[in-house]
Design an enzyme around this catalytic site. Structure first.
Site, PDB file in Angstrom:
ATOM      1  N   GLY A  86       0.810  -1.207   0.000  1.00 10.78           N
ATOM      2  CA  GLY A  86       0.000   0.000   0.000  1.00 10.78           C
ATOM      3  C   GLY A  86       0.846   1.260   0.000  1.00 10.78           C
ATOM      4  N   ALA A  87       0.219   2.325  -0.461  1.00 11.24           N
ATOM      5  CA  ALA A  87       0.848   3.647  -0.457  1.00 11.24           C
ATOM      6  C   ALA A  87      -0.154   4.643   0.111  1.00 11.24           C
ATOM      7  CB  ALA A  87       1.281   4.052  -1.866  1.00 11.24           C
ATOM      8  N   GLY A 136       2.013   3.683   5.088  1.00 14.55           N
ATOM      9  CA  GLY A 136       2.910   3.117   4.094  1.00 14.55           C
ATOM     10  C   GLY A 136       3.425   4.154   3.115  1.00 14.55           C
ATOM     11  N   ASN A 176      -2.114  -1.409  13.991  1.00 13.58           N
ATOM     12  CA  ASN A 176      -2.381  -1.097  15.392  1.00 13.58           C
ATOM     13  C   ASN A 176      -2.869  -2.349  16.118  1.00 13.58           C
ATOM     14  OD1 ASN A 176      -1.799   1.715  15.182  1.00 13.58           O
ATOM     15  ND2 ASN A 176      -3.785   2.027  14.207  1.00 13.58           N
ATOM     16  N   LYS A 196       1.909   1.218  23.067  1.00 16.54           N
ATOM     17  CA  LYS A 196       1.126   1.928  22.055  1.00 16.54           C
ATOM     18  C   LYS A 196      -0.319   1.445  22.052  1.00 16.54           C
ATOM     19  CE  LYS A 196       0.447   3.197  17.290  1.00 16.54           C
ATOM     20  NZ  LYS A 196       0.712   2.983  15.861  1.00 16.54           N
ATOM     21  N   GLU A 217     -11.505   0.108  12.779  1.00 14.44           N
ATOM     22  CA  GLU A 217     -10.814  -1.039  13.370  1.00 14.44           C
ATOM     23  C   GLU A 217     -11.307  -1.326  14.790  1.00 14.44           C
ATOM     24  OE1 GLU A 217      -6.430  -1.182  11.469  1.00 14.44           O
ATOM     25  OE2 GLU A 217      -6.784   0.586  12.714  1.00 14.44           O
TER      26      GLU A 217
END
Length: 306
Positions: A7-8, A12, A100, A183, A266
């Site tokens: 991915g971009a 990413g 995450n 995190k 998410e």
């Protein structure tokens, strides 16, 4: 090392662009439409740390192994992401997830073998503009990774020589699982707070009980982390508490931005998993329960609308 970035998008695209601009060998595995846009206008990053637009190498299908495959997808796309990168994972390849949470490690370990899965996480406020530009929303740009076993340390040390060239804060952690849980503790509490209240931190702090609610979220998540064997350090808790209680702050979790944008979130991977771990450990987590139910109800309405 030859790196493949899945991915971009936000994460990413940002870290991949910084690495590519520094001369690191990075290839982006993207969908055909994204590949066409990148071929036409390059990968563009807009950031307080400096803008950059550059031509990048892209592929739309993996056909050969890479040294390290970096996964920067959303958790709900993990299954399709794993299928997409599988041809790029050879006998000597390693996979580094930048997702995450923590639940994805079990799935990756099962698919590729735990010995191939490195630990990684990104701290950066970033989003993808409608025109495809990667927009960095603040000064923070931290990339942390490390070995999950002693056998992985040599490849991590070699990889660090490339990662540190990107111009962002690069950390080779000696205890990546501790870093991941610190995190995760912050993110689950932060997402739970801002999504439940549907507001940025500064607005929440104007409520009579805003700070108490923020601290309750953090306490529940920290208790789960401790029960899992990764009690957050006092420094990590202080950083989280500051982020979640600063008056006047415009900060929101990326989950809230996804929610308000009408997209998928998410919540299962972050809030649902944290709540499930709390219950399995016998930890009372009423704030997490309400926040997760709130997100489930929102998702039910979103999917009903088609």
């Amino acid at each position: 090392m030859r790196l493949l970035m899945l991915g971009a998008g936000g994460i990413g695209g940002y870290f991949g662009a910084r690495l590519a601009a520094a001369g690191v060998d990075v290839t982006f595995l993207v969908r055909p439409a994204r590949a066409e846009k990148l071929a036409a206008g390059g990968l563009r990053v807009v950031s307080p740390k400096g803008d950059v637009t550059l031509a990048v190498k892209t592929i739309t299908r993996a056909t050969e192994p890479f040294d390290v495959v970096l996964l920067s997808c959303k958790a709900y796309d993990l299954d399709s992401a794993v299928d997409a990168v599988a041809p790029a994972v050879g006998p000597s390849s390693f996979v580094m997830p930048l997702l995450n949470g923590a639940r994805h490690y079990a799935a990756l370990d099962e698919r590729f073998g735990a010995e191939r899965i490195l630990g990684g996480l990104a701290h950066i406020p970033v989003t993808l503009d409608p025109d495809g530009a990667v927009r960095h929303l603040g000064a923070l740009q931290r990339f942390t990774f490390g070995a999950r076993s002693d056998a992985q340390k040599p490849v991590c040390e070699t990889l660090f020589q490339d990662i540190r060239r990107g111009g962002f804060e690069a950390i080779l952690s000696e205890n990546i699982e501790q870093a991941m849980w610190e995190k995760y503790t912050l993110l689950a509490a932060y997402a739970g707070l801002t999504c439940l209240m549907r507001a940025p931190v500064g607005a929440i702090m104007t409520a009579d009980d805003g700070e108490a609610i923020a601290n309750a979220f953090l306490a529940e998540c920290a208790a789960v982390a401790a029960a899992e064997g990764f009690a957050p350090s006092e420094a990590a808790l202080a950083e989280a508490r500051t982020l979640m209680t600063t008056r006047g702050s415009s900060g929101t979790a990326s989950m809230l931005r996804d929610l308000e944008g009408g997209g998928r979130t998410e919540h299962d991977h972050i809030l649902g998993d944290m709540l499930a771990r709390a219950r399995s450990q016998g930890i009372a987590a009423p704030m997490l329960a309400v926040a997760y139910a709130h997100m489930q109800a929102h998702e039910a309405r979103r999917t009903a609308k088609g």
